[in-house]
Design a protein around this motif. Structure first.
Motif, short mmCIF file in Angstrom:
data_model
loop_
_atom_site.label_atom_id
_atom_site.label_comp_id
_atom_site.label_asym_id
_atom_site.label_seq_id
_atom_site.Cartn_x
_atom_site.Cartn_y
_atom_site.Cartn_z
N ALA A 197 5.19 -6.93 22.61
CA ALA A 197 3.93 -7.01 21.84
C ALA A 197 4.16 -6.27 20.53
O ALA A 197 4.70 -5.16 20.52
CB ALA A 197 2.79 -6.38 22.61
N ASN A 198 3.77 -6.91 19.42
CA ASN A 198 4.12 -6.38 18.09
C ASN A 198 2.87 -6.09 17.26
O ASN A 198 1.90 -6.83 17.28
CB ASN A 198 5.00 -7.42 17.38
N PHE A 199 2.95 -4.99 16.52
CA PHE A 199 1.80 -4.54 15.73
C PHE A 199 2.24 -4.07 14.35
O PHE A 199 3.34 -3.55 14.18
CB PHE A 199 1.11 -3.37 16.44
N PHE A 200 1.34 -4.21 13.39
CA PHE A 200 1.54 -3.60 12.08
C PHE A 200 1.05 -2.16 12.18
O PHE A 200 0.10 -1.88 12.94
CB PHE A 200 0.72 -4.32 11.01
N CYS A 201 1.65 -1.25 11.42
CA CYS A 201 1.12 0.11 11.41
C CYS A 201 1.14 0.67 10.00
O CYS A 201 1.68 1.75 9.76
CB CYS A 201 1.84 1.00 12.41
N HIS A 202 0.54 -0.08 9.09
CA HIS A 202 0.43 0.33 7.68
C HIS A 202 -0.65 1.40 7.50
O HIS A 202 -1.57 1.49 8.32
CB HIS A 202 0.09 -0.88 6.82
N GLN A 203 -0.52 2.15 6.43
CA GLN A 203 -1.58 3.09 6.06
C GLN A 203 -2.77 2.29 5.58
O GLN A 203 -2.60 1.26 4.92
CB GLN A 203 -1.10 3.98 4.89
N PRO A 204 -4.00 2.73 5.88
CA PRO A 204 -5.16 2.01 5.34
C PRO A 204 -5.12 2.03 3.81
O PRO A 204 -4.67 3.01 3.22
CB PRO A 204 -6.36 2.81 5.86
N PRO A 205 -5.57 0.95 3.16
CA PRO A 205 -5.48 0.89 1.69
C PRO A 205 -6.38 1.91 1.02
O PRO A 205 -7.43 2.26 1.55
CB PRO A 205 -5.96 -0.53 1.37
N ARG A 206 -5.93 2.40 -0.16
CA ARG A 206 -6.79 3.32 -0.93
C ARG A 206 -7.94 2.53 -1.54
O ARG A 206 -7.83 1.32 -1.74
CB ARG A 206 -5.97 3.97 -2.06
N ASP A 207 -9.00 3.25 -1.82
CA ASP A 207 -10.15 2.61 -2.46
C ASP A 207 -9.87 2.54 -3.96
O ASP A 207 -9.96 3.54 -4.67
CB ASP A 207 -11.39 3.48 -2.18
N GLU A 208 -9.46 1.35 -4.44
CA GLU A 208 -9.08 1.24 -5.85
C GLU A 208 -9.88 0.10 -6.48
O GLU A 208 -9.35 -0.99 -6.68
CB GLU A 208 -7.59 0.94 -5.97
N GLU A 238 -8.88 -3.76 -7.96
CA GLU A 238 -9.45 -4.98 -7.38
C GLU A 238 -10.16 -5.82 -8.43
O GLU A 238 -10.11 -7.05 -8.40
CB GLU A 238 -10.40 -4.61 -6.24
N MET A 239 -10.83 -5.13 -9.36
CA MET A 239 -11.51 -5.86 -10.46
C MET A 239 -10.47 -6.61 -11.30
O MET A 239 -10.67 -7.77 -11.67
CB MET A 239 -12.27 -4.88 -11.36
N SER A 240 -9.37 -5.92 -11.62
CA SER A 240 -8.33 -6.56 -12.44
C SER A 240 -7.75 -7.77 -11.71
O SER A 240 -7.44 -8.80 -12.32
CB SER A 240 -7.18 -5.60 -12.72
N PRO A 292 -3.92 -5.74 -5.29
CA PRO A 292 -4.38 -4.54 -4.57
C PRO A 292 -3.54 -4.30 -3.31
O PRO A 292 -2.84 -5.20 -2.85
CB PRO A 292 -5.82 -4.87 -4.19
N GLU A 293 -3.68 -3.10 -2.77
CA GLU A 293 -2.85 -2.73 -1.62
C GLU A 293 -3.13 -3.60 -0.39
O GLU A 293 -4.24 -4.10 -0.21
CB GLU A 293 -3.14 -1.27 -1.24
#
Ligand SMILES: Cc1cc2nc3c(=O)[nH]c(=O)nc-3n(C[C@H](O)[C@H](O)[C@H](O)COP(=O)(O)O)c2cc1C
Length: 365
Positions: free
Chosen positions: A70-81, A85-87, A297-298
């Protein structure tokens, strides 16, 4: 029989072939077929909710008693940027206008969540013999829970430094993921894609650097790639793209066709679909906005802004905004059911291993 049997012994499997976890493409049918054939079938859980993952695991356990991953991603949650996101939104605006899509449309999306307590509970419930991660490892207490339950832990390394780090944290085997690989780069210690290493150079250097078994991944699609991986010191291979041509792969007809017709130099590493570097078949968005963009964005936020465009263009039969993840060796793959592909690859490798040995003996080596 195998030049290196450390991985098959570690996991209690017959064949040193892991069907790569492929989020969005490899579900229970594929896992069962490969594990039943003697390889290691992998359920990609990254885009599944806990309930969806439970349903898949339930089906798998009902249909096979062989070991599974069983496989999972374990990335850091994205920063609030918000500015970024607007760009990103602005960069995509011309497409919104052209396709007459309202940029505020919200489109239901798959989970893309990082491994957490709830997924860990699920792992405890179904006890997959192997648990693998992408983008590093989860927090220590979750990792310890899984290890104590007896599962073998695997994770992807794209450099020697990442391999050493994973071994230090307690990984039982390391997947050395070369630059040729399809899908997301597992890279987690560095962000610079330009220095990523190819499978041929990465595998032997990782083999020299760690004590645990090493699994080669990236650009392996037939017996030649598997033989080469063993010659480089690998104890198994993890194959992704070649399994996408199997009928069990849950991909669109358009994606399947693209895999059949793509050439060696028609994929690129891009971050425009999700915010993290991944290899896909070059399409309009990659050509015009990427393949790498500082504006994206991240992970996984880039995907949300793109989702309405993607949905609209897919409805019109276009793949302009859709990622078709693929490695560089897609052309070497064939249309075969996953179990048959696994067995056929192994039969071809073994025939070749024997003839190589006979050749070596008769020439006096
Ligand atoms: C469609 C696709 C989806 C993938 N999704 C995942 C995933 O969810 N988790 C993971 O660990 N690796 C994922 N990968 C990467 C594979 O584990 C592996 O590194 C890669 O497929 C090997 O290269 P190849 O595609 O040339 O065989 C994915 C690869 C592909 C092609």
């Amino acid at each position: 029989m195998w030049p290196n049997d450390r991985f098959i012994k570690l996991c209690g499997i017959e064949l040193p072939i892991i069907q790569a976890p492929m989020a969005g493409a490899a579900l229970s049918d594929m896992v069962v077929a490969v594990s039943q054939a003697g390889g290691l079938g992998s359920l990609a859980c990254a885009l599944l909710t806990v309930d969806q993952a439970r349903k898949e695991l339930e089906t798998i356990r009902r249909r096979t008693s062989r070991p599974i991953n069983a496989n999972f991603f374990c990335h850091q949650p994205p920063r609030d940027e918000r500015a970024r996101e607007m760009s990103w939104r602005q960069r995509l605006n011309a497409y919104y206008i052209q396709l007459q899509v309202d940029s505020s449309t919200s489109v239901a999306q798959s989970a893309s969540a990082s491994f957490d307590e709830k997924m860990c509970d699920l792992v405890m419930e179904y006890h997959p013999e192997v648990v693998s991660f992408h983008f590093g490892l989860p927090e220590k207490k979750l990792l310890l829970r899984i290890k104590r339950a007896g599962a073998k832990i695997l994770s992807s390394a794209t450099s020697v430094a990442e391999a050493r780090w994973l071994e230090d944290q307690g990984c039982d085997a390391i997947i050395a993921q070369g630059f040729e690989a399809g899908g997301h780069r597992g890279m987690f210690l560095r962000e610079d894609v330009s220095t990523q290493v190819g499978t041929m150079a990465l595998v032997p250097q990782v083999v020299d650097a760690v004590k645990v078994p090493v699994i080669a991944a990236g650009g392996i699609a037939d017996k030649r790639g598997i033989l080469a991986a063993f010659a480089l010191g690998a104890a198994a291979v993890q194959i992704g793209t070649a399994y996408l041509r199997c009928p069990e792969a849950q991909i669109s007809a358009l994606y399947r066709q693209a895999l059949k017709s793509t050439s060696d130099n028609e994929t690129a590493i891009t971050n425009v679909f999700t915010g993290r570097p991944a290899r896909a078949i070059v399409n309009r968005l990659m050509r015009e906005v990427g393949p790498m963009s500082d504006l994206a964005p991240e992970f996984p936020l880039a995907a949300a802004t793109l989702a309405p465009l993607r949905a609209k263009s897919e409805m019109a039969g276009s793949a302009d905004f859709t990622p078709f993840w693929s490695g560089q060796a897609a052309r070497l793959s064939r249309d075969l059911p996953a179990g048959e592909l696994t067995k056929q690859l192994v039969a071809e490798v073994l025939t070749n291993l024997r003839s190589l040995q006979i050749g070596a003996t008769s020439s006096g080596h």
